[in-house]
Design a protein around this motif. Sequence first.
Motif, PDB file in Angstrom:
ATOM      1  N   SER A 125       0.858  -1.190   0.000  1.00 10.88           N
ATOM      2  CA  SER A 125       0.000   0.000   0.000  1.00 10.88           C
ATOM      3  C   SER A 125       0.894   1.239   0.000  1.00 10.88           C
ATOM      4  CB  SER A 125      -0.913   0.031   1.225  1.00 10.88           C
ATOM      5  OG  SER A 125      -0.154   0.226   2.401  1.00 10.88           O
ATOM      6  N   LYS A 126       0.304   2.374  -0.315  1.00  7.84           N
ATOM      7  CA  LYS A 126       1.056   3.628  -0.281  1.00  7.84           C
ATOM      8  C   LYS A 126       1.574   3.880   1.132  1.00  7.84           C
ATOM      9  CE  LYS A 126       0.750   8.579  -1.124  1.00  7.84           C
ATOM     10  NZ  LYS A 126      -0.127   9.712  -1.433  1.00  7.84           N
ATOM     11  N   LYS A 127       0.722   3.647   2.104  1.00  5.92           N
ATOM     12  CA  LYS A 127       1.123   3.848   3.505  1.00  5.92           C
ATOM     13  C   LYS A 127       2.305   2.953   3.863  1.00  5.92           C
ATOM     14  CE  LYS A 127      -0.522   3.626   8.237  1.00  5.92           C
ATOM     15  NZ  LYS A 127      -1.568   3.206   9.144  1.00  5.92           N
ATOM     16  N   ALA A 128       2.247   1.683   3.452  1.00  5.04           N
ATOM     17  CA  ALA A 128       3.338   0.746   3.748  1.00  5.04           C
ATOM     18  C   ALA A 128       4.638   1.188   3.074  1.00  5.04           C
ATOM     19  CB  ALA A 128       2.965  -0.663   3.308  1.00  5.04           C
ATOM     20  N   MET A 129       4.536   1.688   1.844  1.00  8.53           N
ATOM     21  CA  MET A 129       5.740   2.160   1.145  1.00  8.53           C
ATOM     22  C   MET A 129       6.355   3.346   1.883  1.00  8.53           C
ATOM     23  SD  MET A 129       4.997   1.850  -2.942  1.00  8.53           S
ATOM     24  CE  MET A 129       3.611   2.966  -2.929  1.00  8.53           C
ATOM     25  N   GLU A 130       5.531   4.310   2.260  1.00  7.44           N
ATOM     26  CA  GLU A 130       6.052   5.504   2.927  1.00  7.44           C
ATOM     27  C   GLU A 130       6.627   5.185   4.303  1.00  7.44           C
ATOM     28  OE1 GLU A 130       2.771   8.247   2.585  1.00  7.44           O
ATOM     29  OE2 GLU A 130       3.331   8.750   0.521  1.00  7.44           O
ATOM     30  N   GLU A 131       5.979   4.294   5.049  1.00  5.94           N
ATOM     31  CA  GLU A 131       6.514   3.884   6.349  1.00  5.94           C
ATOM     32  C   GLU A 131       7.832   3.141   6.184  1.00  5.94           C
ATOM     33  OE1 GLU A 131       3.287   1.651   8.063  1.00  5.94           O
ATOM     34  OE2 GLU A 131       2.263   3.473   8.753  1.00  5.94           O
ATOM     35  N   THR A 132       7.931   2.330   5.157  1.00  5.33           N
ATOM     36  CA  THR A 132       9.155   1.582   4.895  1.00  5.33           C
ATOM     37  C   THR A 132      10.300   2.520   4.518  1.00  5.33           C
ATOM     38  OG1 THR A 132       7.894  -0.366   4.232  1.00  5.33           O
ATOM     39  CG2 THR A 132      10.187  -0.243   3.488  1.00  5.33           C
ATOM     40  N   ILE A 133      10.025   3.488   3.662  1.00  4.82           N
ATOM     41  CA  ILE A 133      11.063   4.457   3.301  1.00  4.82           C
ATOM     42  C   ILE A 133      11.546   5.201   4.535  1.00  4.82           C
ATOM     43  CG2 ILE A 133      11.498   6.637   2.091  1.00  4.82           C
ATOM     44  CD1 ILE A 133       9.827   5.523  -0.227  1.00  4.82           C
ATOM     45  N   GLU A 134      10.625   5.586   5.399  1.00  3.68           N
ATOM     46  CA  GLU A 134      11.016   6.288   6.627  1.00  3.68           C
ATOM     47  C   GLU A 134      11.970   5.433   7.460  1.00  3.68           C
ATOM     48  OE1 GLU A 134       8.940   8.178  10.606  1.00  3.68           O
ATOM     49  OE2 GLU A 134       7.764   8.039   8.777  1.00  3.68           O
ATOM     50  N   LYS A 135      11.665   4.142   7.596  1.00  4.09           N
ATOM     51  CA  LYS A 135      12.537   3.239   8.361  1.00  4.09           C
ATOM     52  C   LYS A 135      13.884   3.059   7.677  1.00  4.09           C
ATOM     53  CE  LYS A 135       8.706   0.570  10.256  1.00  4.09           C
ATOM     54  NZ  LYS A 135       7.992  -0.706  10.179  1.00  4.09           N
ATOM     55  N   ILE A 136      13.873   2.934   6.349  1.00  2.35           N
ATOM     56  CA  ILE A 136      15.108   2.766   5.589  1.00  2.35           C
ATOM     57  C   ILE A 136      16.019   3.964   5.770  1.00  2.35           C
ATOM     58  CG2 ILE A 136      15.965   2.802   3.189  1.00  2.35           C
ATOM     59  CD1 ILE A 136      13.687   0.800   2.563  1.00  2.35           C
ATOM     60  N   VAL A 137      15.438   5.154   5.765  1.00  2.00           N
ATOM     61  CA  VAL A 137      16.223   6.370   5.957  1.00  2.00           C
ATOM     62  C   VAL A 137      16.751   6.441   7.387  1.00  2.00           C
ATOM     63  CG1 VAL A 137      16.095   8.894   6.056  1.00  2.00           C
ATOM     64  CG2 VAL A 137      15.106   7.673   4.108  1.00  2.00           C
ATOM     65  N   GLU A 138      15.879   6.191   8.362  1.00  2.28           N
ATOM     66  CA  GLU A 138      16.293   6.240   9.772  1.00  2.28           C
ATOM     67  C   GLU A 138      17.432   5.281  10.071  1.00  2.28           C
ATOM     68  OE1 GLU A 138      12.868   5.430  12.193  1.00  2.28           O
ATOM     69  OE2 GLU A 138      11.909   7.342  11.686  1.00  2.28           O
ATOM     70  N   ASN A 139      17.372   4.089   9.469  1.00  2.00           N
ATOM     71  CA  ASN A 139      18.371   3.052   9.741  1.00  2.00           C
ATOM     72  C   ASN A 139      19.598   3.126   8.826  1.00  2.00           C
ATOM     73  OD1 ASN A 139      16.781   1.928  11.776  1.00  2.00           O
ATOM     74  ND2 ASN A 139      15.629   0.713  10.303  1.00  2.00           N
ATOM     75  N   GLY A 140      19.581   4.028   7.859  1.00  2.00           N
ATOM     76  CA  GLY A 140      20.711   4.169   6.947  1.00  2.00           C
ATOM     77  C   GLY A 140      20.795   3.096   5.878  1.00  2.00           C
ATOM     78  N   VAL A 141      19.758   2.281   5.757  1.00  2.00           N
ATOM     79  CA  VAL A 141      19.761   1.193   4.775  1.00  2.00           C
ATOM     80  C   VAL A 141      19.826   1.728   3.344  1.00  2.00           C
ATOM     81  CG1 VAL A 141      18.429  -0.780   3.913  1.00  2.00           C
ATOM     82  CG2 VAL A 141      18.541  -0.324   6.361  1.00  2.00           C
ATOM     83  N   TYR A 142      19.330   2.941   3.128  1.00  2.00           N
ATOM     84  CA  TYR A 142      19.341   3.530   1.784  1.00  2.00           C
ATOM     85  C   TYR A 142      20.749   3.587   1.189  1.00  2.00           C
ATOM     86  CZ  TYR A 142      21.165   7.797   3.828  1.00  2.00           C
ATOM     87  OH  TYR A 142      21.956   8.707   4.486  1.00  2.00           O
ATOM     88  N   LYS A 143      21.769   3.564   2.024  1.00  2.00           N
ATOM     89  CA  LYS A 143      23.148   3.630   1.540  1.00  2.00           C
ATOM     90  C   LYS A 143      23.540   2.401   0.720  1.00  2.00           C
ATOM     91  CE  LYS A 143      24.485   6.593   5.368  1.00  2.00           C
ATOM     92  NZ  LYS A 143      25.217   6.725   6.618  1.00  2.00           N
ATOM     93  N   SER A 144      22.754   1.332   0.827  1.00  2.00           N
ATOM     94  CA  SER A 144      23.040   0.128   0.038  1.00  2.00           C
ATOM     95  C   SER A 144      22.338   0.143  -1.313  1.00  2.00           C
ATOM     96  CB  SER A 144      22.631  -1.122   0.822  1.00  2.00           C
ATOM     97  OG  SER A 144      21.226  -1.171   0.973  1.00  2.00           O
ATOM     98  N   PHE A 145      21.502   1.139  -1.584  1.00  2.00           N
ATOM     99  CA  PHE A 145      20.840   1.250  -2.879  1.00  2.00           C
ATOM    100  C   PHE A 145      21.836   1.642  -3.956  1.00  2.00           C
ATOM    101  CE2 PHE A 145      16.681   2.608  -0.611  1.00  2.00           C
ATOM    102  CZ  PHE A 145      16.271   1.290  -0.522  1.00  2.00           C
ATOM    103  N   ILE A 146      21.483   1.334  -5.194  1.00  2.00           N
ATOM    104  CA  ILE A 146      22.280   1.731  -6.341  1.00  2.00           C
ATOM    105  C   ILE A 146      21.724   3.068  -6.826  1.00  2.00           C
ATOM    106  CG2 ILE A 146      22.952   1.156  -8.705  1.00  2.00           C
ATOM    107  CD1 ILE A 146      22.582  -1.822  -7.867  1.00  2.00           C
ATOM    108  N   GLU A 147      22.600   4.051  -6.898  1.00  2.00           N
ATOM    109  CA  GLU A 147      22.198   5.408  -7.269  1.00  2.00           C
ATOM    110  C   GLU A 147      21.918   5.518  -8.763  1.00  2.00           C
ATOM    111  OE1 GLU A 147      23.966   9.957  -6.992  1.00  2.00           O
ATOM    112  OE2 GLU A 147      25.171   8.288  -6.268  1.00  2.00           O
ATOM    113  N   ASP A 148      20.922   6.355  -9.126  1.00  2.00           N
ATOM    114  CA  ASP A 148      20.675   6.679 -10.535  1.00  2.00           C
ATOM    115  C   ASP A 148      21.557   7.857 -10.911  1.00  2.00           C
ATOM    116  OD1 ASP A 148      18.816   4.714 -10.798  1.00  2.00           O
ATOM    117  OD2 ASP A 148      17.093   6.023 -10.596  1.00  2.00           O
ATOM    118  N   TYR A 149      22.042   7.841 -12.124  1.00  2.00           N
ATOM    119  CA  TYR A 149      22.904   8.927 -12.586  1.00  2.00           C
ATOM    120  C   TYR A 149      22.212   9.741 -13.632  1.00  2.00           C
ATOM    121  CZ  TYR A 149      26.477   6.438 -10.070  1.00  2.00           C
ATOM    122  OH  TYR A 149      27.209   5.821  -9.085  1.00  2.00           O
TER     123      TYR A 149
END
Length: 96
Positions: A72-96
Motif C-alpha cells: 500500500s502507499k502507507k506501507a511504502m512511505e513507512e518503509t522508506i522512513e525506516k530505511i532512511v532512519e536506519n541508513g539502509v538507503y546507503k546500500s541502494f544503487i544510485e541513478d545517474y
Amino acid sequence: MKYTIEYHSDIEDDMDWFDIESKNYLRDVVLTIENKNYNLYFSGIERVMYDIINSGQGYFFKKNLILLPSFSKKAMEETIEKIVENGVYKSFIEDY
C-alpha cells in the motif's frame, strides 16, 4: 534526515492508488536523499511469486527492490522512513 519521495506524475487521486495497490507493485519511485536519487521498485510478496512462476526464468531481480508483506502507499512511505532512519538507503544503487 531530510528526504523526498516522488511518484509517477500520472498518479493523481485515490482511484489511481487503488489501481496501483491492486497490481501489488510500483516501479519508478524516486527517493532523493543527500543529493542522490534512488529509483526504487516496491512489490508485494505475492506479486513477486507470481512473476517468478510466470516469467519462465525461475528468478526475479529488480534493482533497489523492496518487498512488502502488505502492499500500500502507507506501507511504502513507512518503509522508506525506516530505511532512511536506519541508513539502509546507503546500500541502494544510485541513478545517474
